[in-house]
Design an enzyme around this catalytic site. Structure first.
Site, PDB file in Angstrom:
ATOM      1  N   HIS A 130       0.831  -1.207   0.000  1.00 60.49           N
ATOM      2  CA  HIS A 130       0.000   0.000   0.000  1.00 60.49           C
ATOM      3  C   HIS A 130       0.869   1.263   0.000  1.00 60.49           C
ATOM      4  O   HIS A 130       0.631   2.196  -0.763  1.00 60.49           O
ATOM      5  CB  HIS A 130      -0.932   0.014   1.219  1.00 60.49           C
ATOM      6  CG  HIS A 130      -2.203  -0.739   0.989  1.00 60.49           C
ATOM      7  ND1 HIS A 130      -2.286  -2.107   1.102  1.00 60.49           N
ATOM      8  CD2 HIS A 130      -3.442  -0.323   0.642  1.00 60.49           C
ATOM      9  CE1 HIS A 130      -3.520  -2.485   0.835  1.00 60.49           C
ATOM     10  NE2 HIS A 130      -4.253  -1.428   0.562  1.00 60.49           N
ATOM     11  N   LYS A 152      -9.964  -7.740   8.445  1.00 61.93           N
ATOM     12  CA  LYS A 152     -10.619  -7.945   9.742  1.00 61.93           C
ATOM     13  C   LYS A 152     -10.564  -6.635  10.520  1.00 61.93           C
ATOM     14  O   LYS A 152      -9.625  -5.844  10.371  1.00 61.93           O
ATOM     15  CB  LYS A 152      -9.976  -9.095  10.522  1.00 61.93           C
ATOM     16  CG  LYS A 152      -8.579  -8.823  11.058  1.00 61.93           C
ATOM     17  CD  LYS A 152      -8.119 -10.000  11.904  1.00 61.93           C
ATOM     18  CE  LYS A 152      -6.632  -9.954  12.187  1.00 61.93           C
ATOM     19  NZ  LYS A 152      -6.271  -9.259  13.409  1.00 61.93           N
TER      20      LYS A 152
END
Lengths: 280, 174
Positions: free
Chosen positions: B36, B101
């Site tokens: 990222h 999550k």
């Protein structure tokens, strides 16, 4: 003085490094089954997935979690035992390197916290030594995931703090962590010592078996109270989706501390509470 | 139980509702912290990125290495909030769904609504089970990052729960 041959030491350590990554301890399995039986609906379904997972892991030799952690060892070294033809540090390092390679476990360690280059071996491990009486070595291994470790906290309380303030801090730590540390979680709490010693105690507490209470009665009661309080009131639940299954157990270790301080460390472990021990 | 096939059902993602149980099949791409950071750096410097993210699903995960002759490996979600900082750029690149999550920031909830995307969660700590839901996986970029590489993964009936839907309903906001 008793001598242990380096190569046989490595083999013993390899066994626990293997076991912890593929076989969930039986006490953890039992509490998850118990919670599953008490739950219904979505929560029951999620706990069934966790149960199915540890069965597949054991049978198919697949790691319980892709995050096979940073390797942590607690070594209790008898005063009358020594390692021949090598050092215990090297043995721990070698065992991790070999098992993580052989069984395709994820290498989750970077060599430099800022440059972040993977060491490709999952070493070095974190090692805590304690000198004890006798001629044996007890080694405990815990592969610790990043998700639950990141949600752990320490607070330096005023020595005049009430027990309620400490309980509230622990409650908020779990509540704010929410779904991130993969609940249901296990809490290791270190109270007392110093800024660095409290988290050590918290981590060491996580080696205990589910249900094993602190020998001091007041602390044992506090352990039960914290587990109950969080499960009743936090509404974190399994994977953070709500409900009363948030904490599987709470383990507190205490130590004397300075008149001016009261450190409290909360080390959270995920439901996949992996650890394994050997006495040599 | 809702079945979704990617890419065929990509337009159905915005019809999913928070709380839906979904079995996902088709292609997803792993990306976590370092990828990222690197992708967003490239975007900010107007450099070309090594993957086309339009209409793709990103899975926040770093799998275990694939064993010899195996088609899959242990895999599971990592905590999503660490990617919040980079998610606006990912949405801008056309990413339609995320699997991870944990909670997302309020800003990300709003942006998921704006871009008509979806955020799924799957269960953390069940990597052996989830690996049985993978038919094929291969590292396609950033291979030097080891577990943090981008893997293209073909999943089959991969269990997910919708945590943020395209109307901005957040399963953790209760």
């Amino acid at each position: 003085m008793r001598f242990i041959e380096y190569s046989s030491l490595v083999e013993k350590i390899k066994e626990i490094v293997y076991r912890a990554n593929f076989q969930l301890p039986s006490d953890v399995k039992k509490i998850i089954q118990k919670k599953r039986d008490a739950e219904e609906g979505r929560n029951k379904k999620l706990l069934n997935l966790i149960i199915e997972n540890y069965k597949i892991a054991e049978k198919e030799e697949l790691p319980l979690c892709q995050d096979s952690g940073i390797a942590i060892f607690f070594v209790e070294m008898g005063k009358k035992v020594a390692v021949k033809n090598g050092s215990i540090n090297e043995a721990l390092d070698q065992a991790v390197r070999e098992i993580y390679k052989k069984y395709s476990l994820r290498k989750s360690v970077v060599s430099h916290p800022l440059k972040r280059e993977n060491t490709q071996t999952n070493t070095p491990p974190i090692i805590y030594y304690e000198m004890v009486e006798g001629d044996r070595i007890k080694i405990s291994f815990m592969p610790k995931g990043g998700g639950s470790e990141n949600m752990s906290r320490i607070k330096m309380f005023n020595p005049s703090a009430e027990e309620e303030e400490i309980v509230d801090f622990i409650f908020r730590t779990v509540k704010e962590a929410g779904p991130n540390p993969c609940p249901p979680v296990i809490l290791g709490i270190g109270m007392g010592g110093t800024f660095d010693y409290a988290p050590f105690l918290a981590k060491k507490a996580l080696l205990r078996d589910i249900g094993e209470r602190n020998k001091k009665r007041d602390i044992a009661n506090l352990e039960n109270r914290i587990t109950r309080l969080i499960n009743e009131n936090s509404d974190v639940g399994i994977q953070g989706l709500g409900g009363k299954t948030t904490v599987l157990d709470t383990f507190i270790e205490i130590y004397p501390c300075h008149i001016a301080s009261l450190p409290v460390a909360v080390n959270i472990n995920c439901h996949s509470s992996r650890h394994s021990e050997v006495v040599i | 139980m809702i079945k979704i096939l990617i890419p065929d059902d990509i337009s159905k993602l915005e019809k999913l509702e928070t709380g839906d149980f979904v079995l996902l099949s088709g292609e997803v791409y792993t990306a976590r912290d370092q990828v990222h950071k690197n992708l967003v750096n490239k975007i900010n410097n107007n450099e070309k990125i090594p993957v086309n993210l339009k209409n793709k699903i990103i899975f926040y995960a770093g799998p275990a290495p694939i064993k010899k002759n195996a088609k899959s490996a242990a895999i599971g979600p990592t905590t999503s909030y660490r990617m919040d900082k980079y998610t606006p750029d990912m949405l801008e690149c056309g990413v339609k769904g995320f699997i991870g999550k944990g909670k997302r920031s309020k800003r990300i909830v709003k942006l998921i609504k704006k871009y008509k995307a979806v955020y799924f969660i799957t269960v953390g700590g069940i990597a052996a089970y989830l690996s049985t839901k993978i038919e094929k996986m291969e590292a396609i970029a950033y291979k030097n990052l080891g577990p943090e590489a981008i893997y293209r993964i073909k999943v089959k009936d991969f269990p997910c729960i919708v945590a943020i839907d395209s109307d901005g309903n957040d399963i953790f906001n209760r």
